[in-house]
Design an enzyme around this catalytic site. Sequence first.
Site, PDB file in Angstrom:
ATOM      1  N   GLU A 185       0.834  -1.225   0.000  1.00 37.50           N
ATOM      2  CA  GLU A 185       0.000   0.000   0.000  1.00 37.50           C
ATOM      3  C   GLU A 185       0.857   1.258   0.000  1.00 37.50           C
ATOM      4  O   GLU A 185       0.496   2.269   0.611  1.00 37.50           O
ATOM      5  CB  GLU A 185      -0.915   0.019   1.224  1.00 37.50           C
ATOM      6  CG  GLU A 185      -2.262  -0.594   1.002  1.00 37.50           C
ATOM      7  CD  GLU A 185      -2.823  -0.312  -0.355  1.00 37.50           C
ATOM      8  OE1 GLU A 185      -2.806   0.854  -0.781  1.00 37.50           O
ATOM      9  OE2 GLU A 185      -3.266  -1.255  -1.021  1.00 37.50           O
TER      10      GLU A 185
HETATM   11  C1  FAD Z   1       2.728  -9.758   0.051  1.00 39.90           C
HETATM   12  C2  FAD Z   1       2.453  -8.614  -0.865  1.00 39.90           C
HETATM   13  C3  FAD Z   1       1.143  -8.299  -1.181  1.00 39.90           C
HETATM   14  C4  FAD Z   1       0.885  -7.253  -2.084  1.00 39.90           C
HETATM   15  N1  FAD Z   1      -0.414  -6.998  -2.467  1.00 39.90           N
HETATM   16  C5  FAD Z   1      -0.622  -6.143  -3.511  1.00 39.90           C
HETATM   17  C6  FAD Z   1      -1.932  -6.015  -4.092  1.00 39.90           C
HETATM   18  O1  FAD Z   1      -2.899  -6.612  -3.636  1.00 39.90           O
HETATM   19  N2  FAD Z   1      -2.068  -5.216  -5.187  1.00 39.90           N
HETATM   20  C7  FAD Z   1      -1.013  -4.534  -5.731  1.00 39.90           C
HETATM   21  O2  FAD Z   1      -1.208  -3.862  -6.716  1.00 39.90           O
HETATM   22  N3  FAD Z   1       0.224  -4.605  -5.173  1.00 39.90           N
HETATM   23  C8  FAD Z   1       0.437  -5.399  -4.082  1.00 39.90           C
HETATM   24  N4  FAD Z   1       1.693  -5.507  -3.546  1.00 39.90           N
HETATM   25  C9  FAD Z   1       2.773  -4.682  -4.085  1.00 39.90           C
HETATM   26  C10 FAD Z   1       3.217  -3.592  -3.117  1.00 39.90           C
HETATM   27  O3  FAD Z   1       2.236  -2.610  -2.985  1.00 39.90           O
HETATM   28  C11 FAD Z   1       4.570  -3.054  -3.649  1.00 39.90           C
HETATM   29  O4  FAD Z   1       5.519  -4.083  -3.421  1.00 39.90           O
HETATM   30  C12 FAD Z   1       5.001  -1.765  -2.965  1.00 39.90           C
HETATM   31  O5  FAD Z   1       4.128  -0.714  -3.293  1.00 39.90           O
HETATM   32  C13 FAD Z   1       6.429  -1.355  -3.348  1.00 39.90           C
HETATM   33  O6  FAD Z   1       6.663  -1.478  -4.708  1.00 39.90           O
HETATM   34  P1  FAD Z   1       7.948  -2.290  -5.215  1.00 39.90           P
HETATM   35  O7  FAD Z   1       7.945  -3.603  -4.511  1.00 39.90           O
HETATM   36  O8  FAD Z   1       7.937  -2.321  -6.694  1.00 39.90           O
HETATM   37  O9  FAD Z   1       9.180  -1.479  -4.678  1.00 39.90           O
HETATM   38  P2  FAD Z   1       9.895  -0.252  -5.447  1.00 39.90           P
HETATM   39  O10 FAD Z   1       8.873   0.688  -5.947  1.00 39.90           O
HETATM   40  O11 FAD Z   1      10.877  -0.791  -6.401  1.00 39.90           O
HETATM   41  O12 FAD Z   1      10.658   0.446  -4.231  1.00 39.90           O
HETATM   42  C14 FAD Z   1      11.899  -0.056  -3.705  1.00 39.90           C
HETATM   43  C15 FAD Z   1      12.385   0.883  -2.610  1.00 39.90           C
HETATM   44  O13 FAD Z   1      12.628   2.182  -3.156  1.00 39.90           O
HETATM   45  C16 FAD Z   1      11.879   3.156  -2.460  1.00 39.90           C
HETATM   46  N5  FAD Z   1      11.412   4.168  -3.409  1.00 39.90           N
HETATM   47  C17 FAD Z   1      10.827   3.965  -4.610  1.00 39.90           C
HETATM   48  N6  FAD Z   1      10.545   5.128  -5.195  1.00 39.90           N
HETATM   49  C18 FAD Z   1      10.942   6.104  -4.366  1.00 39.90           C
HETATM   50  C19 FAD Z   1      10.901   7.521  -4.399  1.00 39.90           C
HETATM   51  N7  FAD Z   1      10.372   8.183  -5.428  1.00 39.90           N
HETATM   52  N8  FAD Z   1      11.402   8.192  -3.346  1.00 39.90           N
HETATM   53  C20 FAD Z   1      11.912   7.545  -2.278  1.00 39.90           C
HETATM   54  N9  FAD Z   1      11.975   6.205  -2.200  1.00 39.90           N
HETATM   55  C21 FAD Z   1      11.495   5.493  -3.222  1.00 39.90           C
HETATM   56  C22 FAD Z   1      10.728   2.414  -1.796  1.00 39.90           C
HETATM   57  O14 FAD Z   1      10.238   3.076  -0.644  1.00 39.90           O
HETATM   58  C23 FAD Z   1      11.384   1.085  -1.477  1.00 39.90           C
HETATM   59  O15 FAD Z   1      12.047   1.163  -0.259  1.00 39.90           O
HETATM   60  C24 FAD Z   1       1.956  -6.507  -2.622  1.00 39.90           C
HETATM   61  C25 FAD Z   1       3.273  -6.822  -2.259  1.00 39.90           C
HETATM   62  C26 FAD Z   1       3.526  -7.871  -1.415  1.00 39.90           C
HETATM   63  C27 FAD Z   1       4.963  -8.214  -1.114  1.00 39.90           C
END
Ligand code: FAD
Length: 596
Positions: free
Chosen positions: A440
């Site tokens: 989220e």
């Molecule tokens: C168990 C699980 C359930 C989930 N359920 C859902 C779901 O139901 N629906 C859905 O759509 N998604 C879902 N997700 C996805 C989840 O919302 C994302 O994993 C999360 O939003 C982070 O995205 P990412 O993993 O691509 O990380 P990234 O976006 O690659 O981020 C990696 C790191 O970089 C940081 N970062 C990225 N951009 C910036 C910025 N501009 N400034 C500062 N820091 C930054 C982040 O804070 C993080 O620490 C789920 C994930 C998991 C693991």
Amino acid sequence: MQTYKAPLRDMRFVLHELHGSAPLTQLRGLEDISPELMDSILEEAGKLAEEVLLPTNTIGDEYGCVLENGVVRTPKGFKDAYDAFRNGGWTALAADPKYGGQGLPESLNKLVEEMICSANLSFSLYPGLTHGAYQAIAAHGSDELKDTYLPKMVDGTWSGTMCLTEAHCGTDLGMLRTRAVPQPDGSYKVSGSKIFISAGEHDLTENIIHLVLARLPDAPKGTRGISLFLVPKFIPTADGRPGARNGVICTALEHKMGIKGSATCQLTFEDATGWLVGDANKGLATMFTMMNSERLSVGIQGLGAAETSYQSAVAYARERIQGRSLGGVKAADKAADPIIVHPDVRRMLMRMRACTEGCRALGGWVARQLDVLERSNDPDARRQAEDFTALMTPVVKALFTDLGFEATNLGMQVYGGHGYIRDHGMEQLVRDARISMIYEGTNGIQALDLVGRKLPQGAGRMLRTFFHPVSDFIERHRNHLLLGEMVKGLEKAFGALQLATGHIAAAGMADPEEAGAAATEYLRLFGLVALGFMWVRSAVIAVEKLAKPDADGGFYKAKLTTARFYMERVLPEVAGLLTAIRAGKRAMMEMEEAAF
Ligand SMILES: Cc1cc2nc3c(=O)[nH]c(=O)nc-3n(C[C@H](O)[C@H](O)[C@H](O)COP(=O)(O)OP(=O)(O)OC[C@H]3O[C@@H](n4cnc5c(N)ncnc54)[C@H](O)[C@@H]3O)c2cc1C
């Protein structure tokens, strides 16, 4: 198995005494609601959590979900638990009576949500996502979509999902590639791959309604070219039954650290039939209805896990005997004293308790404002409530999940090695709670939302919905006979928050990286002050109640003691946070990238 009894006494305190349940009856649709009705609902929800959901928690963790031939089986016991949940009407609690809902307030619903999360975090995702999808469709869907889907989602026979994430984009949704092509009949063909989709496929409901972000063929690049589509697993027949299988399949289940009973799915959409929800290219804004609701619910997940960890740790600390009390032997008939006598164990228990009850109190305030926003006839009150809930959403999401994770860690520590091995379920709580800081929108992104979007809105208009009540309260209680010191402590911490806000406004305006560098510490500082405000308010009530002869003395004395602990041992952390914020970005940004 973990120890959990629904904390009904504290929930009643938050609902009736701290935020007052009488004003709820002034709101549209709640004229007939009584404290007795709300209490009996809380009691029934408590039974459901303790007797039906909690027993499935360890099993869910041990067996997880299984994918076979495109079908996901949830762990043993989940289907029966879901049926009991649905048959009990719990999916309909806070939904609109127009769609078969019970129309009960969020002030009550959020407490019920907490119980579900305490008992089984994995299970909570299935009804949680359905409720979020329900809200997005109710707010933005066409009448036809609402009439077709909402009654089934409200009665729980159909469930919902939120499909945003793709392999190459999580935070930065502007890069998403899933496509939607318009069809002559007004529907769309949706194609693409999503990952990490919670409740994306499972055996609990007869249909699954996916809310999918995708791009139209001529859409502008970036976030301005995203639209929202409703894509059902089975396309409903004219009489509302699940009909033809749609082109969405679960290709894999993610293997993950915790919440193993929650099916986290990779979904492939291949020419799947969908319908537009809201306006074309406004999908991100439309989806924010669901995301904001889910962010608050994820905050409640942190709180729920913290409560179970606390209760389990207290039970263990009373039983486990090790060493003798520094203040003299306490259990002379035993070979050692129970570990609850040791100051360091009490430090952990008190911190868990103070943060958990503080978060429940703050969550109750936000939930109350959600009710005002939805139901008040007074446009000013609605505007204020809108600002307040928007301001507090990132705080609740990130603070509650950070503190919730800390509480599960402390709970494990109280158990020593017995917490690290699996038998007591304490390491499961740590693993389960950890995801709440990530999904989220990561907690780092929540902090950026607070600092970059919410603070500057309308020259601090949102901020005033929090700052004014705090400064009014301090003004009114500065000379409180018994709690003057506590009020002073709050005033000092509030001063630190004002200084930090001023610093960010000035430094961040000149250099956005300065705001980015301060954001996480600022959100924590803000959240700690908000909990401090809740604690001093709670203490004032406790003192008033204790002055009456028929008071529930044990409860209010414990409130007062916990308030004191929070104000003396937790809130002073704001001084360190302010120092870090003022130090600025230099120490983290001057490092050459190659030197990492
Ligand atoms: C168990 C699980 C359930 C989930 N359920 C859902 C779901 O139901 N629906 C859905 O759509 N998604 C879902 N997700 C996805 C989840 O919302 C994302 O994993 C999360 O939003 C982070 O995205 P990412 O993993 O691509 O990380 P990234 O976006 O690659 O981020 C990696 C790191 O970089 C940081 N970062 C990225 N951009 C910036 C910025 N501009 N400034 C500062 N820091 C930054 C982040 O804070 C993080 O620490 C789920 C994930 C998991 C693991």
